[in-house]
Design a protein around this motif. Structure first.
Motif, mmCIF file in Angstrom:
data_model
loop_
_atom_site.group_PDB
_atom_site.id
_atom_site.type_symbol
_atom_site.label_atom_id
_atom_site.label_comp_id
_atom_site.label_asym_id
_atom_site.label_seq_id
_atom_site.Cartn_x
_atom_site.Cartn_y
_atom_site.Cartn_z
ATOM 1 N N GLY A 175 0.671 -1.127 -0.413
ATOM 2 C CA GLY A 175 0.045 0.415 -0.330
ATOM 3 C C GLY A 175 0.679 1.061 0.039
ATOM 4 O O GLY A 175 1.988 0.946 -0.119
ATOM 5 N N PRO A 176 0.095 2.867 -0.035
ATOM 6 C CA PRO A 176 0.948 3.545 -0.113
ATOM 7 C C PRO A 176 1.457 4.056 1.327
ATOM 8 O O PRO A 176 2.524 5.684 0.371
ATOM 9 N N VAL A 177 0.583 4.097 2.353
ATOM 10 C CA VAL A 177 1.430 4.779 3.375
ATOM 11 C C VAL A 177 3.377 3.981 3.885
ATOM 12 O O VAL A 177 2.686 2.996 4.463
ATOM 13 N N LEU A 178 3.695 5.310 3.720
ATOM 14 C CA LEU A 178 5.137 4.909 3.777
ATOM 15 C C LEU A 178 5.048 4.847 5.099
ATOM 16 O O LEU A 178 6.840 5.243 5.907
ATOM 17 N N GLY A 204 -0.749 -1.290 15.347
ATOM 18 C CA GLY A 204 -0.953 -2.487 14.494
ATOM 19 C C GLY A 204 -0.184 -1.026 13.637
ATOM 20 O O GLY A 204 0.144 -2.010 12.518
ATOM 21 N N PHE A 205 -0.073 -0.032 13.238
ATOM 22 C CA PHE A 205 1.198 0.448 12.331
ATOM 23 C C PHE A 205 2.219 -0.216 12.651
ATOM 24 O O PHE A 205 2.951 -0.427 13.851
ATOM 25 N N ASP A 206 2.773 -0.360 11.241
ATOM 26 C CA ASP A 206 4.369 -1.563 11.238
ATOM 27 C C ASP A 206 4.434 -0.764 9.621
ATOM 28 O O ASP A 206 4.511 -0.886 8.758
ATOM 29 N N LEU A 207 5.602 0.491 9.387
ATOM 30 C CA LEU A 207 5.908 1.719 8.155
ATOM 31 C C LEU A 207 7.295 1.819 8.625
ATOM 32 O O LEU A 207 8.060 1.185 9.905
ATOM 33 N N PRO A 208 8.268 1.920 7.733
ATOM 34 C CA PRO A 208 9.682 1.651 7.079
ATOM 35 C C PRO A 208 10.081 2.751 7.488
ATOM 36 O O PRO A 208 11.090 2.102 8.758
ATOM 37 N N PHE A 209 9.313 4.338 8.197
ATOM 38 C CA PHE A 209 10.071 4.831 8.774
ATOM 39 C C PHE A 209 9.312 6.105 9.546
ATOM 40 O O PHE A 209 7.581 6.448 8.900
ATOM 41 N N TYR A 210 9.378 6.709 10.749
ATOM 42 C CA TYR A 210 8.688 7.830 11.451
ATOM 43 C C TYR A 210 9.060 9.291 11.930
ATOM 44 O O TYR A 210 9.944 9.244 11.657
ATOM 45 N N THR A 211 7.989 9.513 11.319
ATOM 46 C CA THR A 211 8.628 11.203 11.538
ATOM 47 C C THR A 211 8.292 12.380 12.924
ATOM 48 O O THR A 211 7.769 11.450 13.557
ATOM 49 N N ARG A 212 8.415 13.417 13.325
ATOM 50 C CA ARG A 212 8.648 14.384 13.436
ATOM 51 C C ARG A 212 9.016 15.622 13.463
ATOM 52 O O ARG A 212 9.950 15.689 12.760
ATOM 53 N N THR A 213 8.668 17.403 13.858
ATOM 54 C CA THR A 213 9.011 18.490 13.295
ATOM 55 C C THR A 213 10.007 18.495 14.205
ATOM 56 O O THR A 213 10.275 18.518 15.540
ATOM 57 N N GLY A 214 11.193 18.494 13.404
ATOM 58 C CA GLY A 214 12.263 19.266 14.096
ATOM 59 C C GLY A 214 12.316 21.006 15.589
ATOM 60 O O GLY A 214 13.312 21.034 15.624
#
Length: 685
Positions: A175-178, A204-214
């Motif tokens: 799917g598209p959720v990266l 259940g989220f299992d994604l290649p990476f996660y982010t935050r605002t720096g």
């Protein structure tokens, strides 16, 4: 006729043209994203699915792709889906799952910005009204955006609901959720962000990476590797309380510098910020998520953003080492209607109450506006995005070097602003002789020397923004900008005001003239080199030029009522001017716009040129659009009208003398109100 790519761009340059990357291996290191072992430089564009009618999603995503966007970012606004407690709405334009399915169909990866706090100029930053004032088990008021167990229980419920929309559409599922972002512009303890991540993983989220605002700096860090910090910059900000031109320190966005973040974003909420990021954040790749594609207009401050503003910031970020350009916004939108109240940011709401934004419009002056209309920067940015796509694997590992001072002050004009990125053999030179509203002077006898290559002495005209190659694609150097490569064809863009010089095969070719896509300016044994004008580069690989099919008509309109008594403009809780209320518009001038002679509304854009303070548009007595006057026309996509609507009512409040608001140079400051012209344009790009 719709603009489409002559050759549809693949998501990343390392993959076959048109190939889907969903499910492919995604990694990152301190330099860049890595897809199946290849470094990539994505272009990320923000679009808010719940601010776009669902039947328009497919076309608008395609337009974003045509503009060179390779990843979509979107907020999931909590109060758009749970405005009323325990009533979750995933219908119509709130249907996240359907939006993600459209993104999958269009081969467009998505980064979800999950909240719970988003801001996004939404009421309370996206937190529903009913959350404010809730009591926890001890009888204390729940602390929002904290590790208060009651608040985290609410977040878990929210994330579980979101996951019902995402399940089966994650990257691992094809799917598209990266990736996903947690909260937004948070300045507290990193443990809160980690608590959000644990909840997401738990549901259940299992994604290649996660982010935050720096930005801003956290009080305690997030453990390394858990979330990539992403940064931003803007040319101006509606949130500044000053009503003077070039208020704030946005000028820093036009300087090449090693400091990744901005001290100008969200000063209404975050206050004064220092040039400091969390220790260890330099070990992450340098990505942006909020590079100003435009700017919203608040009632008290209404900036006018130029295409050069956005383009200059983008080039400066690349030249400063960024390897992912994320634009906020890339596509504007319209706030959905709330059941309990309007969903725009306003001073009278219990949270995020520092500005009054329009009730409906969130155009943002983005490359693609509220109704998908392309503004000039849509085209201005395309050659840069093509360049990132085709040359990203070469550029991504290159280090940024700063020959010019990094601490230039507003309007400082003594030196040429430039940088370069190099791997020791190949390089790109970045030049930015532009700063918003400062008119930097022409720079004479500019000396550029990179990787042992000396450019001829150059005169850099005012407002020049460009990138020159060194030892790339068989070019020793060129005073033209690489745009794209297709097979053995290399395309470059002529820079206005700078004679084009190529050094290829040991020969120097001076004063080379652009010949377009059909005739190469030089043939080597292996490559054909094409030199394009700026206009040709902006439309490279687009089959149709929209300007050739533009049509206009003028509907009949008449004034029904003169404006009544002027309202008293007061400053609200945030000590900035309050926007007019519904009752204030009872005193507005009223115009009728007839649509009787308009048979086909598909792709028809209503454009109202007027002067005044602000305006609203009604269909069958219902508010459908609004506008804070700032020198650009008031627009509305007529295809969104009810079928039985044959006329519109336009209400305009007069501009008052000495109103405590900032208007840009382009806007008339004449007191009163007036409709200057109304046209209907073809909006089919």
């Amino acid at each position: 006729m719709r603009l489409i790519y002559f050759l549809v761009l693949a998501l990343f340059s390392s993959l076959p043209c048109g190939a889907s990357v969903f499910g492919n291996e995604v990694k990152w290191d301190h330099q860049s994203l890595i897809i199946d072992g290849h470094r990539v430089m994505p272009v990320m564009g923000e679009i808010h699915y719940s601010r776009i009618p669902a039947n328009e999603w497919k076309d608008e995503i395609r337009k974003m792709k045509e503009g060179g966007v390779t990843i979509i970012a979107t907020y999931v606004f909590w109060n758009h889906i749970e405005e009323e407690k325990d009533i979750f709405r995933w219908d119509g334009q709130r249907n996240l799952r359907r939006f993600l399915e459209v993104c999958k169909q269009e081969d467009m990866p998505v980064i979800l910005r999950l909240g719970p706090f988003c801001h996004g100029e939404v009421r309370n930053g996206g937190i529903p009204e009913w959350v404010f004032g809730l009591k926890n088990a001890e009888g204390n008021t729940v602390r929002l955006r904290s590790e208060d167990s009651t608040f985290l229980q609410l977040v878990e419920k929210l994330y579980r609901q979101i996951f019902t929309q995402v399940q089966g559409l994650q990257w691992k599922d094809g799917g598209p959720v990266l990736a996903a972002q947690f909260d937004n512009e948070y300045r507290g303890r990193g443990s809160y962000l980690m608590a959000l991540k644990r909840i997401a993983l738990g549901v259940g989220f299992d994604l290649p990476f996660y982010t935050r605002t720096g930005w801003p700096e956290l009080t305690t860090p997030v453990p390394y590797g858990e979330m990539i910090p992403l940064y931003g910059d803007y040319a101006d900000g509606f949130w500044d309380k000053e009503t003077t031109e070039t208020a704030g320190n946005y000028y820093k966005a036009f300087n090449f510098k090693g400091f990744r973040s901005s001290t100008a974003i969200g000063t209404d909420l975050l206050g004064e910020q220092t040039e400091k990021i969390n220790k260890g954040d330099e070990a992450y790749p340098y990505f942006t998520c909020e590079l100003g594609g435009g700017m919203a207009t608040a009632y008290h401050r209404r900036p006018f953003i130029y295409p050069e503003d956005t383009y200059s910031m983008a080039v400066v970020k690349l030249g400063s080492g960024s390897n992912l350009l994320g634009y906020y916004m890339y596509h504007g939108g319209t706030n959905p209607e709330g059941r309990l109240h309007t969903l725009n940011e306003c001073q009278t709401s219990p949270g995020t109450a520092n500005n009054d934004l329009p009730v409906c419009t969130y155009d943002f002056q983005a490359p693609l506006g509220e109704f998908g209309q392309p503004y000039p920067q849509y085209y201005t940015l395309r050659p840069l995005h093509l360049f990132m796509h085709d040359f990203g694997e070469l550029l991504a590992p290159m280090q940024a070097v700063f020959p010019a001072p990094q601490d230039l002050q507003k309007g400082e004009d003594k030196v040429l602003r430039w940088s370069y990125r190099s791997d020791g053999t190949h390089a790109f030179v970045f030049i930015n002789n532009y700063e918003r509203l400062q008119n930097l002077s022409e720079k004479h006898n500019a000396k550029l020397e990179v990787c042992g290559v000396k450019f001829p002495k150059l005169t850099i005209p005012s407002n020049t923004i460009c990138i020159f190659p060194v030892n790339v694609e068989g070019i020793r150097y060129a005073t033209a900008q690489l745009v794209a490569k297709r097979g053995n064809k290399v395309y470059l863009q002529q820079i206005k005001g700078i004679p084009t010089t190529f050094c290829i095969d040991g020969k120097t070719h001076r004063n080379v003239k652009a010949q377009g896509c059909d005739k190469p300016v030089y043939l080597s044994k292996e490559k054909a080199y094409y030199l394009l004008t700026t206009e040709e580069a902006e439309r490279l690989f687009l089959e149709t030029d929209k300007r050739m099919v533009d049509k206009e008509s003028r509907p009949n309109f008449s004034k029904l009522k003169e404006a009544g008594s002027l309202r008293s403009i007061v400053k609200g809780r945030a000590k900035v001017a309050e926007a007019p209320s519904n009752s204030d518009f009872e005193q507005a001038a009223i115009y009728k716009i007839s649509l009787d002679n308009l048979d086909d509304r598909a792709h028809q854009l209503l454009s109202i040129s007027y002067r005044g303070d602000c305006a609203r548009l009604y269909a069958n007595g219902h508010l459908i659009a609004d506008n804070f006057y700032y020198g650009r026309p008031f627009l509305y996509g007529l295809w969104r009208l009810p079928e039985d609507c044959r006329e519109l009512e336009l209400r305009i409040l007069p501009l008052q003398p000495d109103a405590p608001i900032y208007l840009p140079r382009e806007a008339s400051r004449m007191a009163g109100e007036e409709v200057l012209d109304i046209v209907i344009k073809d909006n089919e790009p």
